[in-house]
Design a protein around this motif. Structure first.
Motif, PDB file in Angstrom:
ATOM      1  N   VAL A   5      67.015  11.676 -19.626  1.00 56.99           N
ATOM      2  CA  VAL A   5      66.214  12.569 -20.463  1.00 56.99           C
ATOM      3  C   VAL A   5      66.742  13.990 -20.314  1.00 56.99           C
ATOM      4  CG1 VAL A   5      63.910  13.414 -21.017  1.00 56.99           C
ATOM      5  CG2 VAL A   5      64.201  11.098 -20.102  1.00 56.99           C
ATOM      6  N   LEU A   6      67.229  14.547 -21.407  1.00 55.61           N
ATOM      7  CA  LEU A   6      67.662  15.945 -21.441  1.00 55.61           C
ATOM      8  C   LEU A   6      66.471  16.776 -21.900  1.00 55.61           C
ATOM      9  CD1 LEU A   6      71.209  15.737 -23.066  1.00 55.61           C
ATOM     10  CD2 LEU A   6      70.674  16.787 -20.869  1.00 55.61           C
ATOM     11  N   ILE A   7      65.879  17.520 -20.976  1.00 58.16           N
ATOM     12  CA  ILE A   7      64.738  18.362 -21.332  1.00 58.16           C
ATOM     13  C   ILE A   7      65.240  19.743 -21.720  1.00 58.16           C
ATOM     14  CG2 ILE A   7      62.571  19.381 -20.565  1.00 58.16           C
ATOM     15  CD1 ILE A   7      62.160  17.116 -18.672  1.00 58.16           C
ATOM     16  N   ARG A   8      64.945  20.140 -22.946  1.00 56.76           N
ATOM     17  CA  ARG A   8      65.386  21.440 -23.444  1.00 56.76           C
ATOM     18  C   ARG A   8      64.274  22.473 -23.257  1.00 56.76           C
ATOM     19  NH1 ARG A   8      67.851  20.282 -29.389  1.00 56.76           N
ATOM     20  NH2 ARG A   8      65.621  20.039 -29.839  1.00 56.76           N
ATOM     21  N   HIS A   9      64.582  23.525 -22.491  1.00 57.43           N
ATOM     22  CA  HIS A   9      63.655  24.622 -22.267  1.00 57.43           C
ATOM     23  C   HIS A   9      64.053  25.794 -23.150  1.00 57.43           C
ATOM     24  CE1 HIS A   9      61.889  22.825 -18.541  1.00 57.43           C
ATOM     25  NE2 HIS A   9      63.082  22.246 -18.482  1.00 57.43           N
ATOM     26  N   PRO A  10      63.100  26.593 -23.581  1.00 54.88           N
ATOM     27  CA  PRO A  10      63.420  27.709 -24.468  1.00 54.88           C
ATOM     28  C   PRO A  10      64.077  28.888 -23.782  1.00 54.88           C
ATOM     29  CG  PRO A  10      61.065  27.676 -24.013  1.00 54.88           C
ATOM     30  CD  PRO A  10      61.645  26.425 -23.404  1.00 54.88           C
ATOM     31  N   ARG A  11      64.043  28.946 -22.434  1.00 56.25           N
ATOM     32  CA  ARG A  11      64.585  30.108 -21.727  1.00 56.25           C
ATOM     33  C   ARG A  11      65.549  29.659 -20.635  1.00 56.25           C
ATOM     34  NH1 ARG A  11      59.240  30.766 -21.987  1.00 56.25           N
ATOM     35  NH2 ARG A  11      59.007  30.191 -19.803  1.00 56.25           N
ATOM     36  N   SER A  48      60.448   8.407 -10.775  1.00 53.14           N
ATOM     37  CA  SER A  48      59.980   7.429  -9.781  1.00 53.14           C
ATOM     38  C   SER A  48      60.299   6.003 -10.202  1.00 53.14           C
ATOM     39  CB  SER A  48      58.464   7.587  -9.566  1.00 53.14           C
ATOM     40  OG  SER A  48      57.738   7.117 -10.692  1.00 53.14           O
ATOM     41  N   VAL A  49      60.633   5.796 -11.481  1.00 57.52           N
ATOM     42  CA  VAL A  49      61.000   4.458 -11.971  1.00 57.52           C
ATOM     43  C   VAL A  49      62.450   4.451 -12.466  1.00 57.52           C
ATOM     44  CG1 VAL A  49      58.681   3.662 -12.487  1.00 57.52           C
ATOM     45  CG2 VAL A  49      59.909   4.990 -14.196  1.00 57.52           C
ATOM     46  N   HIS A  50      63.287   5.274 -11.813  1.00 58.41           N
ATOM     47  CA  HIS A  50      64.726   5.287 -12.048  1.00 58.41           C
ATOM     48  C   HIS A  50      65.150   6.007 -13.329  1.00 58.41           C
ATOM     49  CE1 HIS A  50      65.859   1.782  -9.122  1.00 58.41           C
ATOM     50  NE2 HIS A  50      64.899   2.547  -8.642  1.00 58.41           N
ATOM     51  N   GLY A  51      64.254   6.762 -13.955  1.00 56.62           N
ATOM     52  CA  GLY A  51      64.695   7.622 -15.047  1.00 56.62           C
ATOM     53  C   GLY A  51      65.419   8.826 -14.472  1.00 56.62           C
ATOM     54  N   GLU A  52      66.312   9.408 -15.235  1.00 58.14           N
ATOM     55  CA  GLU A  52      67.073  10.572 -14.794  1.00 58.14           C
ATOM     56  C   GLU A  52      66.731  11.746 -15.704  1.00 58.14           C
ATOM     57  OE1 GLU A  52      71.784  11.944 -14.313  1.00 58.14           O
ATOM     58  OE2 GLU A  52      71.252   9.839 -14.658  1.00 58.14           O
ATOM     59  N   VAL A  53      66.431  12.888 -15.105  1.00 57.65           N
ATOM     60  CA  VAL A  53      66.075  14.075 -15.881  1.00 57.65           C
ATOM     61  C   VAL A  53      67.107  15.171 -15.652  1.00 57.65           C
ATOM     62  CG1 VAL A  53      64.403  15.961 -16.117  1.00 57.65           C
ATOM     63  CG2 VAL A  53      63.602  13.601 -15.926  1.00 57.65           C
ATOM     64  N   ILE A  54      67.565  15.751 -16.747  1.00 59.44           N
ATOM     65  CA  ILE A  54      68.502  16.868 -16.691  1.00 59.44           C
ATOM     66  C   ILE A  54      67.905  18.020 -17.487  1.00 59.44           C
ATOM     67  CG2 ILE A  54      70.802  17.682 -17.375  1.00 59.44           C
ATOM     68  CD1 ILE A  54      71.782  14.818 -16.954  1.00 59.44           C
ATOM     69  N   HIS A  55      67.810  19.175 -16.860  1.00 57.83           N
ATOM     70  CA  HIS A  55      67.231  20.338 -17.516  1.00 57.83           C
ATOM     71  C   HIS A  55      68.326  21.148 -18.217  1.00 57.83           C
ATOM     72  CE1 HIS A  55      63.197  19.884 -15.786  1.00 57.83           C
ATOM     73  NE2 HIS A  55      63.829  19.419 -14.720  1.00 57.83           N
ATOM     74  N   ALA A  56      67.988  21.631 -19.393  1.00 56.37           N
ATOM     75  CA  ALA A  56      68.935  22.421 -20.179  1.00 56.37           C
ATOM     76  C   ALA A  56      68.134  23.443 -20.981  1.00 56.37           C
ATOM     77  CB  ALA A  56      69.727  21.502 -21.112  1.00 56.37           C
ATOM     78  N   THR A  57      68.838  24.220 -21.771  1.00 55.03           N
ATOM     79  CA  THR A  57      68.173  25.161 -22.662  1.00 55.03           C
ATOM     80  C   THR A  57      68.488  24.772 -24.097  1.00 55.03           C
ATOM     81  OG1 THR A  57      70.018  26.720 -22.802  1.00 55.03           O
ATOM     82  CG2 THR A  57      68.498  26.977 -20.939  1.00 55.03           C
ATOM     83  N   LEU A  58      67.837  25.436 -25.022  1.00 57.41           N
ATOM     84  CA  LEU A  58      68.087  25.150 -26.428  1.00 57.41           C
ATOM     85  C   LEU A  58      69.507  25.514 -26.838  1.00 57.41           C
ATOM     86  CD1 LEU A  58      64.720  26.402 -27.981  1.00 57.41           C
ATOM     87  CD2 LEU A  58      65.487  24.035 -27.728  1.00 57.41           C
ATOM     88  N   THR A  59      70.161  26.376 -26.060  1.00 54.69           N
ATOM     89  CA  THR A  59      71.514  26.811 -26.413  1.00 54.69           C
ATOM     90  C   THR A  59      72.619  26.049 -25.689  1.00 54.69           C
ATOM     91  OG1 THR A  59      71.365  28.581 -24.753  1.00 54.69           O
ATOM     92  CG2 THR A  59      70.759  29.141 -27.015  1.00 54.69           C
ATOM     93  N   ASP A  60      72.314  25.451 -24.529  1.00 45.73           N
ATOM     94  CA  ASP A  60      73.399  24.802 -23.786  1.00 45.73           C
ATOM     95  C   ASP A  60      73.223  23.295 -23.615  1.00 45.73           C
ATOM     96  OD1 ASP A  60      71.504  24.420 -21.796  1.00 45.73           O
ATOM     97  OD2 ASP A  60      72.534  25.582 -20.272  1.00 45.73           O
ATOM     98  N   TRP A  61      72.241  22.694 -24.317  1.00 52.24           N
ATOM     99  CA  TRP A  61      71.962  21.288 -24.069  1.00 52.24           C
ATOM    100  C   TRP A  61      73.119  20.376 -24.461  1.00 52.24           C
ATOM    101  CZ3 TRP A  61      71.695  17.250 -27.553  1.00 52.24           C
ATOM    102  CH2 TRP A  61      71.661  17.582 -28.916  1.00 52.24           C
ATOM    103  N   THR A  62      73.893  20.764 -25.480  1.00 48.53           N
ATOM    104  CA  THR A  62      75.018  19.909 -25.860  1.00 48.53           C
ATOM    105  C   THR A  62      76.107  19.920 -24.781  1.00 48.53           C
ATOM    106  OG1 THR A  62      75.945  21.724 -27.177  1.00 48.53           O
ATOM    107  CG2 THR A  62      74.615  20.082 -28.343  1.00 48.53           C
ATOM    108  N   ALA A  63      76.235  21.036 -24.056  1.00 48.44           N
ATOM    109  CA  ALA A  63      77.182  21.075 -22.937  1.00 48.44           C
ATOM    110  C   ALA A  63      76.729  20.125 -21.835  1.00 48.44           C
ATOM    111  CB  ALA A  63      77.310  22.503 -22.397  1.00 48.44           C
ATOM    112  N   ARG A  64      75.421  20.083 -21.582  1.00 50.14           N
ATOM    113  CA  ARG A  64      74.891  19.138 -20.587  1.00 50.14           C
ATOM    114  C   ARG A  64      75.105  17.703 -21.064  1.00 50.14           C
ATOM    115  NH1 ARG A  64      74.504  23.543 -19.224  1.00 50.14           N
ATOM    116  NH2 ARG A  64      76.576  22.886 -18.576  1.00 50.14           N
TER     117      ARG A  64
END
Length: 222
Positions: free
Chosen positions: A213-219, A49-65
């Motif tokens: 913000v790259l959010i790393r999910h475990p699954r 809501s304040v112009h931050g950007e969120v990208i969802h990834a996993t613990l295994t593919d976050w570097t690709a994101r």
């Protein structure tokens, strides 16, 4: 005897005895009891809501994101640490890519102009986040100094989904800040922003104009 000593002396010699610690009720700043998914959703809603950007990834593919983000934003020079697992993994993934990796464990006077003028983005880990306010919290170290999140035009922060807590009070309690308060703890709730006298909001005036913000999910279901 100086003024400080005079004040302490009066406190010690109080006629009605030593001061007592008042009872405190912290119920208003904790006890939200959100689920992990609710924390993630609330954090994302507030920071975007304040112009931050969120990208969802996993613990295994976050570097690709991460690679996709750097390409999309035309990042050619990335400042990052060398010891924390996040920059270590990023360095390994970007080794053969057309991105120059800029070492940050240097005296600021040695690369001040470089940092302010030619670095495109800074990559950092995070200590966690606060669901209630949509804020990241960082604890800078010599390996990841605070300026790489405050100076480059783009700040890329890597956040583990399970490190999002309900409130700031919960962060302080869970991480024992009372016994070891960080000297440079940073709370980040979006890109740099300021407003003029007419309340016109501008981004990136005194710091990063973009926060990713790259959010790393475990699954993979993330």
């Amino acid at each position: 005897m100086n003024a400080r000593e005079n004040i302490l002396k009066r406190l010690r010699e109080r006629s009605d005895g030593p001061l007592q610690v008042p009872e405190s009720d912290f119920s208003v700043v904790t006890g939200r009891d959100w689920t992990p998914q609710e924390r993630v959703e609330r954090f994302e809603r507030l920071i975007t809501s304040v112009h931050g950007e969120v990208i969802h990834a996993t613990l295994t593919d976050w570097t690709a994101r991460l690679e996709e983000v750097l390409k999309a934003k035309s990042v050619r020079r990335l400042a990052l640490g060398r010891e924390h697992p996040v920059p270590v993994a990023a360095r390994a993934a970007l080794m053969d890519h057309d991105v120059e990796l800029v070492d940050v464990d240097r005296d600021i006077e040695d690369w001040k102009r470089e940092q302010f003028e030619t670095v495109d983005a800074g990559l950092t880990s995070t200590g966690g986040a606060i669901g209630e306010t949509g804020s990241l919290w960082l604890w800078p170290t010599p390996d990841e100094p605070r300026l790489i999140s405050l100076v480059p035009p783009i700040h890329i922060a890597v956040l583990d989904a399970d490190a999002i807590e309900d409130t700031f009070f919960d962060v302080v309690e869970a991480h024992g800040w009372a016994s070891g308060m960080p000297t440079n703890a940073l709370l980040i709730s979006g890109p740099s922003k300021t407003a003029d006298i007419e309340q016109t909001l501008a981004y990136g005036v005194h710091g990063p104009r973009e926060l990713v913000v790259l959010i790393r999910h475990p699954r993979e279901s993330a």
